[in-house]
Write an enzyme that holds these catalytic residues in place. Sequence first.
Site, PDB file in Angstrom:
ATOM      1  N   TYR A   1     -70.839   7.900  86.044  1.00  0.00           N
ATOM      2  CA  TYR A   1     -70.181   8.063  87.304  1.00  0.00           C
ATOM      3  C   TYR A   1     -71.200   8.235  88.539  1.00  0.00           C
ATOM      4  O   TYR A   1     -71.128   7.602  89.641  1.00  0.00           O
ATOM      5  CB  TYR A   1     -69.600   9.620  87.329  1.00  0.00           C
TER       6      TYR A   1
ATOM      7  N   HIS B   1     -62.134   4.577  99.864  1.00  0.00           N
ATOM      8  CA  HIS B   1     -63.174   4.428  98.671  1.00  0.00           C
ATOM      9  C   HIS B   1     -62.476   4.540  97.586  1.00  0.00           C
ATOM     10  O   HIS B   1     -62.215   3.508  96.996  1.00  0.00           O
ATOM     11  CB  HIS B   1     -64.247   5.328  99.018  1.00  0.00           C
TER      12      HIS B   1
ATOM     13  N   CYS C   1     -65.162  13.878  98.395  1.00  0.00           N
ATOM     14  CA  CYS C   1     -65.624  13.403  97.071  1.00  0.00           C
ATOM     15  C   CYS C   1     -67.021  12.620  97.486  1.00  0.00           C
ATOM     16  O   CYS C   1     -67.696  13.035  96.439  1.00  0.00           O
ATOM     17  CB  CYS C   1     -64.607  12.368  96.704  1.00  0.00           C
ATOM     18  N   HIS C   2     -67.111  11.871  98.304  1.00  0.00           N
ATOM     19  CA  HIS C   2     -68.430  11.096  98.546  1.00  0.00           C
ATOM     20  C   HIS C   2     -68.903  10.781 100.009  1.00  0.00           C
ATOM     21  O   HIS C   2     -69.708  10.030 100.109  1.00  0.00           O
ATOM     22  CB  HIS C   2     -68.273   9.609  97.868  1.00  0.00           C
ATOM     23  N   GLY C   3     -68.348  11.829 100.631  1.00  0.00           N
ATOM     24  CA  GLY C   3     -69.108  12.000 102.149  1.00  0.00           C
ATOM     25  C   GLY C   3     -68.571  10.917 103.148  1.00  0.00           C
ATOM     26  O   GLY C   3     -69.254  10.871 104.071  1.00  0.00           O
TER      27      GLY C   3
END
Lengths: 406, 175
Positions: free
Chosen positions: A309, B104, B122-124
């Site tokens: 991940y 994303h 989650c990933h900014g």
Amino acid sequence: MAHFDENAKPFSHQWLNERLAIDTLQRVLSTEYWIPKNINFLWAMGMVLAATFGILLISGIFLLMYYQPNTNLAFDSVNYTIMTEVGYGWLWRHIHGVGASVVFLIIYIHMFTGIYYGSYKRGRELIWISGMLLFVLFSAEAFSGYMLPWGQMSYWAGMVITNLFSGGSLHADGLVEWIRGDYVPAQAFLGRFFMLHVLLLPLVIIGAIVFHFGTLRIPHVNNQDGEEFDFDEAARLYKEGKKKESKVIPFNPVFLSKDVFVMGIYFIFFFYLVFYHFEFAMDPVNFDPADGLKTPAHIYPEWYFLWSYEILRPFSTNVGLIAFAIAQVIFFLLPFLDRSPNVAPASRRGKFKFWFWAMLIDMIVLTFMGKLPPEGAWSTIGLIAALVFFALWIALPIITKSEKKL
Amino acid sequence: MSNRRDFMGMALGGFTALGGIGALYAMKRTWDPLPSVKSAGFTTIDLKDYKENVLATEKWRGKPVFVLKQTKEMIEKAKKNGELKRLIKVNDDYYMVAVGLCTHLGCIPGYNPADESFLCACHGGMYDSTAMVTKAPPPRGLDIPPFKIDGTKLVLGETGPEYEKMLADGTTMKV
């Protein structure tokens, strides 16, 4: 036609031998299946894995009787029915959850033992490849099982992982919808992942385990020095009673008794976790029922997927997906990327020693970074660790090519 | 003899392959979304109900759909950035209507009315008030669902001329 003694009592030893060749079977499969003497406790991990798989199967059978693969009922069938109503339902669930997590710990130990001692080389390539196949199958089994309680983490992990199949800029949204059977994870999705988890994948796993054992038979189990010796000669000495001079022991009962000892210690640890620390395998976020209109603040996989991940995360969508895809399959290529002829422990293999420890430490760093939120310094360390992972794989053929023959 | 065996082998193989292909097709179709799933794919919303700079979340095909009525300043900003084409104009009001899943990996971004921007935890990834991406990793702005304007109502899932125009000029991807 074979000879059948009319006077043999039904189900007597002779009667069975004439019909099933049980003596031959026992000899071939256990009492004359030869294992090298020069091994340590790490060689017991295979049987530890087999036993853990057995425990997962048994606990799974009991969970299956009360679990409801229906989006309206699944969450309560696990968290209410199995956990509070079914007698000892909690035991099966905690065994199953802890087992699913611990099985990966043992798989990683088993893998890195193989890498350390060069047990994937010269005749043992198929052992490694079938083992990697089992790793992928266990990953699919773990993922599909994680969907079943239908909590928030189930739902959102299902959403994110199936989205990976859109292939970034390829926008294969049709494929994603086909995999889900719906626009979002819903009933069709739960139904098919339930089927995969309880039937198709376990069947394939059992087949792959048999294949993995089969690949061991001819090249034999490796030993602590990577020494190549004549198994027939060693077996002859053992059978003649020269057990001290022989380099081998029979699988059953000698090797197995050692395995059982290691398993005994392992199961103390295993059941300590089941009874006193099961919560590490039970994410609190997954105790909220699935809600397609609310994302949890942080989505992260179980610990055993964190390293891959973290390889996905620091890059832009397409680069991340390609990096992730490579990371998933690169270990399959290990026997071919390691160009050295030496079958020896990493400690005697010059630069490979550093490669081994660098890879192990890098994967541990990736695992820790995968759990932390992607911010500031953590983000940078994660990116560096991901780049180091690929640099190590590029370096592997070069440093092993120049390795001196032992 | 050999020819006869070859023929039988090929005949058997051919029919088996035919059956196999048929079975694979049936299996593929069994995994397809059901007709009932496909036909439940329409949602009607009334744009009169929304207030400026208050994010509303509707549900369409199980996915969240963001509706954000634009303030004057937002419209000015969108004009300046050339993003007016991302908005749906009904009478004299402009609305941002988009699938509320990060482009994303599909998490739901949160809206901050003070900054007039979205942040995906989650990933900014970040988006502005027209749901255009302002910070990676998302590759593009939030996707606009197919819509048809019907008075002040919007039918999500049906394709109207305004949506076709957005598709044609690449303002949004097909969802």
